[in-house]
Motif scaffolding. Sequence first.
Motif: not given
Length: 194
Positions: A1-10, A31-35, A43-49, A104-106
Motif C-alpha cells: 500500500m502506497k503511503t501519502c500525507p493526510d489531506r489536511a497536511q496536503a 485531485e477529484a479527477v484522480m480519485r 485502484y480503489g484501495d489507492e484512491a487517497d494516494f 505506473e498507470e496512475m
Amino acid sequence: MKTCPDRAQALDLLRKYNKEHFHIQHALTVEAVMRWYAENLGYGDEADFWATVGLLHDVDFEQWPEEHCKKAPELLAEIGCGEDFIHAVCSHGYGLCSDVEPTEEMEKVLFAADELTGLIGAAALMRPSKSCQDMEVSSLKKKFKDKKFAAGCSRDVIKEGAERLGWPLEELMDKTLQAMRSSEETIAAELAKL
C-alpha cells in the motif's frame, strides 16, 4: 500500500505555496479527477494516494514556474512524502520540465488528464451554464481542434497521454469529462469555504 500525507497536511502545503484561486481550483479538480480514475480503474484501495498526488502535482508551479517539477521534491519533503509520491508528482511534467517518466498507470493518468482538465475547464467557462455538466465529448473535440482556444493546454501532451494509456483520445476525453462532472459541485463548495 502506497503511503501519502493526510489531506489536511496536503491542503495546508498547497495553500502555503499557492494563493491564486485558479491554481487552487486546478489542484482540487485534478485531485477529484484522480480519485475518480482510481475508483473506476480498479485502484480503489489507492484512491487517497492518487487523489493526493493530484492535489499536489503543481505545488511548486505558482511560485517557481521556471523550476516546475524540480522544486517540488523539496516542498513535498516538508510533509514527509515518500519517493513513490515524489516520482508520481514529477512524472506529470515529463518531456516539458522533467525527465522523470510516467511508468505506473496512475502516473500515466495524471500525465494525460492534467492538461485535459484545463481544456475542459476553459470550455465550461464558455458555456451559458459555466459548467461541464451539459458538455458533450463532441463539443470538447471541437475545442480541442481549435488551436487558438485555451492555447496554453498542450494538445500534444493530451494526445501522448492517451497513447501512453493505450486509449483512443475520445475515451480519455469521455472519462475525464465524467470525472469532472462528478466533482464539480463539491469543488465549488470547497472553494467557497477557502
